[in-house]
Write a protein that holds these residues in place. Sequence first.
Motif, PDB file in Angstrom:
ATOM      1  N   PHE A  17     -54.033 -18.912   1.395  1.00  0.00           N
ATOM      2  CA  PHE A  17     -53.913 -17.582   0.802  1.00  0.00           C
ATOM      3  C   PHE A  17     -54.556 -17.500  -0.573  1.00  0.00           C
ATOM      4  O   PHE A  17     -54.675 -16.417  -1.134  1.00  0.00           O
ATOM      5  N   THR A  18     -54.939 -18.627  -1.133  1.00  0.00           N
ATOM      6  CA  THR A  18     -55.390 -18.644  -2.512  1.00  0.00           C
ATOM      7  C   THR A  18     -56.808 -18.098  -2.648  1.00  0.00           C
ATOM      8  O   THR A  18     -57.587 -18.093  -1.700  1.00  0.00           O
ATOM      9  N   ARG A  19     -57.134 -17.663  -3.876  1.00  0.00           N
ATOM     10  CA  ARG A  19     -58.477 -17.207  -4.223  1.00  0.00           C
ATOM     11  C   ARG A  19     -58.688 -17.515  -5.696  1.00  0.00           C
ATOM     12  O   ARG A  19     -57.718 -17.669  -6.463  1.00  0.00           O
ATOM     13  N   VAL A  20     -59.926 -17.606  -6.109  1.00  0.00           N
ATOM     14  CA  VAL A  20     -60.227 -17.836  -7.517  1.00  0.00           C
ATOM     15  C   VAL A  20     -59.713 -16.653  -8.340  1.00  0.00           C
ATOM     16  O   VAL A  20     -59.999 -15.493  -8.021  1.00  0.00           O
ATOM     17  N   GLY A  21     -58.923 -16.945  -9.356  1.00  0.00           N
ATOM     18  CA  GLY A  21     -58.318 -15.902 -10.164  1.00  0.00           C
ATOM     19  C   GLY A  21     -56.988 -15.430  -9.632  1.00  0.00           C
ATOM     20  O   GLY A  21     -56.298 -14.633 -10.285  1.00  0.00           O
ATOM     21  N   GLY A  22     -56.590 -15.899  -8.448  1.00  0.00           N
ATOM     22  CA  GLY A  22     -55.337 -15.474  -7.846  1.00  0.00           C
ATOM     23  C   GLY A  22     -54.147 -16.282  -8.352  1.00  0.00           C
ATOM     24  O   GLY A  22     -54.302 -17.371  -8.927  1.00  0.00           O
ATOM     25  N   ARG A  23     -52.972 -15.742  -8.135  1.00  0.00           N
ATOM     26  CA  ARG A  23     -51.727 -16.374  -8.560  1.00  0.00           C
ATOM     27  C   ARG A  23     -50.880 -16.732  -7.351  1.00  0.00           C
ATOM     28  O   ARG A  23     -50.989 -16.103  -6.287  1.00  0.00           O
ATOM     29  N   PHE A  24     -49.998 -17.726  -7.536  1.00  0.00           N
ATOM     30  CA  PHE A  24     -49.068 -18.088  -6.473  1.00  0.00           C
ATOM     31  C   PHE A  24     -47.854 -18.760  -7.107  1.00  0.00           C
ATOM     32  O   PHE A  24     -47.981 -19.444  -8.137  1.00  0.00           O
ATOM     33  N   PRO A  25     -46.647 -18.585  -6.525  1.00  0.00           N
ATOM     34  CA  PRO A  25     -45.464 -19.248  -7.079  1.00  0.00           C
ATOM     35  C   PRO A  25     -45.652 -20.758  -7.127  1.00  0.00           C
ATOM     36  O   PRO A  25     -46.052 -21.380  -6.138  1.00  0.00           O
ATOM     37  N   ALA A  26     -45.347 -21.347  -8.259  1.00  0.00           N
ATOM     38  CA  ALA A  26     -45.636 -22.769  -8.456  1.00  0.00           C
ATOM     39  C   ALA A  26     -44.815 -23.672  -7.550  1.00  0.00           C
ATOM     40  O   ALA A  26     -45.305 -24.709  -7.095  1.00  0.00           O
ATOM     41  N   HIS A  27     -43.574 -23.311  -7.259  1.00  0.00           N
ATOM     42  CA  HIS A  27     -42.682 -24.216  -6.531  1.00  0.00           C
ATOM     43  C   HIS A  27     -43.131 -24.461  -5.096  1.00  0.00           C
ATOM     44  O   HIS A  27     -42.715 -25.438  -4.473  1.00  0.00           O
ATOM     45  N   ALA A  28     -43.998 -23.583  -4.555  1.00  0.00           N
ATOM     46  CA  ALA A  28     -44.366 -23.665  -3.147  1.00  0.00           C
ATOM     47  C   ALA A  28     -45.727 -24.322  -2.925  1.00  0.00           C
ATOM     48  O   ALA A  28     -46.178 -24.391  -1.781  1.00  0.00           O
ATOM     49  N   THR A  29     -46.379 -24.776  -3.973  1.00  0.00           N
ATOM     50  CA  THR A  29     -47.735 -25.306  -3.835  1.00  0.00           C
ATOM     51  C   THR A  29     -47.820 -26.726  -4.381  1.00  0.00           C
ATOM     52  O   THR A  29     -47.047 -27.112  -5.269  1.00  0.00           O
ATOM     53  N   GLY A  30     -48.780 -27.494  -3.862  1.00  0.00           N
ATOM     54  CA  GLY A  30     -48.978 -28.837  -4.377  1.00  0.00           C
ATOM     55  C   GLY A  30     -49.375 -28.827  -5.839  1.00  0.00           C
ATOM     56  O   GLY A  30     -48.826 -29.579  -6.650  1.00  0.00           O
ATOM     57  N   VAL A  31     -50.358 -27.976  -6.200  1.00  0.00           N
ATOM     58  CA  VAL A  31     -50.772 -27.916  -7.612  1.00  0.00           C
ATOM     59  C   VAL A  31     -49.620 -27.455  -8.495  1.00  0.00           C
ATOM     60  O   VAL A  31     -49.447 -27.931  -9.614  1.00  0.00           O
ATOM     61  N   GLY A  32     -48.804 -26.531  -7.989  1.00  0.00           N
ATOM     62  CA  GLY A  32     -47.680 -26.036  -8.766  1.00  0.00           C
ATOM     63  C   GLY A  32     -46.646 -27.113  -9.036  1.00  0.00           C
ATOM     64  O   GLY A  32     -46.125 -27.235 -10.155  1.00  0.00           O
ATOM     65  N   LEU A  33     -46.342 -27.920  -8.029  1.00  0.00           N
ATOM     66  CA  LEU A  33     -45.378 -29.007  -8.219  1.00  0.00           C
ATOM     67  C   LEU A  33     -45.926 -30.052  -9.183  1.00  0.00           C
ATOM     68  O   LEU A  33     -45.193 -30.574 -10.024  1.00  0.00           O
ATOM     69  N   ALA A  34     -47.231 -30.348  -9.077  1.00  0.00           N
ATOM     70  CA  ALA A  34     -47.835 -31.312  -9.995  1.00  0.00           C
ATOM     71  C   ALA A  34     -47.781 -30.810 -11.435  1.00  0.00           C
ATOM     72  O   ALA A  34     -47.586 -31.593 -12.374  1.00  0.00           O
ATOM     73  N   LEU A  35     -47.941 -29.505 -11.618  1.00  0.00           N
ATOM     74  CA  LEU A  35     -47.912 -28.932 -12.965  1.00  0.00           C
ATOM     75  C   LEU A  35     -46.487 -28.769 -13.481  1.00  0.00           C
ATOM     76  O   LEU A  35     -46.195 -29.080 -14.640  1.00  0.00           O
ATOM     77  N   LEU A  36     -45.593 -28.282 -12.637  1.00  0.00           N
ATOM     78  CA  LEU A  36     -44.199 -28.108 -13.065  1.00  0.00           C
ATOM     79  C   LEU A  36     -43.566 -29.440 -13.452  1.00  0.00           C
ATOM     80  O   LEU A  36     -42.753 -29.500 -14.377  1.00  0.00           O
ATOM     81  N   ALA A  37     -43.926 -30.497 -12.746  1.00  0.00           N
ATOM     82  CA  ALA A  37     -43.330 -31.803 -13.017  1.00  0.00           C
ATOM     83  C   ALA A  37     -43.613 -32.270 -14.434  1.00  0.00           C
ATOM     84  O   ALA A  37     -42.861 -33.079 -14.989  1.00  0.00           O
ATOM     85  N   HIS A  38     -44.697 -31.783 -15.025  1.00  0.00           N
ATOM     86  CA  HIS A  38     -45.086 -32.200 -16.373  1.00  0.00           C
ATOM     87  C   HIS A  38     -44.992 -31.052 -17.383  1.00  0.00           C
ATOM     88  O   HIS A  38     -45.521 -31.169 -18.488  1.00  0.00           O
ATOM     89  N   ALA A  39     -44.350 -29.969 -16.995  1.00  0.00           N
ATOM     90  CA  ALA A  39     -44.218 -28.810 -17.869  1.00  0.00           C
ATOM     91  C   ALA A  39     -43.089 -29.014 -18.873  1.00  0.00           C
ATOM     92  O   ALA A  39     -42.313 -29.978 -18.792  1.00  0.00           O
TER      93      ALA A  39
END
Length: 274
Positions: free
Chosen positions: A132-154
């Motif tokens: 569902f992703t697109r360049v410039g698009g947003r997505f809830p962090a908890h449901a994505t691999g990149v989001g979990l990688a970022l939240l873990a270090h937030a």
Amino acid sequence: MTQPGRRTGTRPPVTRRVLGILEAFTPERPALTLTEICRRTGLPLATAHRLVGELVAWGALERGDGGAYRIGLRLWEVASLAPRGPGLREAALPFMEDLYEATHQNVQLAVLDGLEVIYLERLSGRDAVHVFTRVGGRFPAHATGVGLALLAHADPELQERAIAGPLRRFTPKTICSGHQLRRILAEVRRTGVAISDGQVELFALSVAAPVHGPDDSVVAALSIVVPADAYDPRTLVPVVRAGARGISRALGAPSARRPPASAARESSPAPTGR
């Protein structure tokens, strides 16, 4: 008695009205007529006409032959100055291209904005698994691999906000429990990689790793999204880690200059989101 120069109404300030016009445009509705802009923003026709005219004159909006308005190139020009934009993308592209050539699936680069991720770049093959992703698009962090990688270090405060929820469900595998999210973020920090299995779509699997900046803080995340039934996530972990490390090194991260820990000492991470 009203003091001179003091507002007497509740009309929002001009800045908010201008931003509201820009926010009216979406990926689903990239072109809007003046009437549609009025309907979406709640602005009077005369006000919308004046503000849209100023935005066109500046280049933030462009008017097509049919009379509809679109976002203008001037906004892209300004957005290109964002520190987490083109410079990060340019450093990441060579490593993203290597990952893409290895799989011809989806390779993504994202940054964290609050409890959402914003995708800065995505490479995708014609036969790649649907995302569902697109360049410039947003997505809830908890449901994505990149989001979990970022939240873990937030920041811990932001992590607690995410854990407190609510956590939107997309599939039966989506992380919807704060307790589960806390456990998974700890696992991501321990292993250095996030595996999101079927959290957005059951047939898609994401493997992501954090990207570090010049001060060694996590500034982005790199991921690959593949068909869940065609790949063992453990086979993708080393290449995603290597790609993220390469980007970190290109950005000047001190930790990326040190030799990586021996693979023999690392335990394989378990898929999350089940």
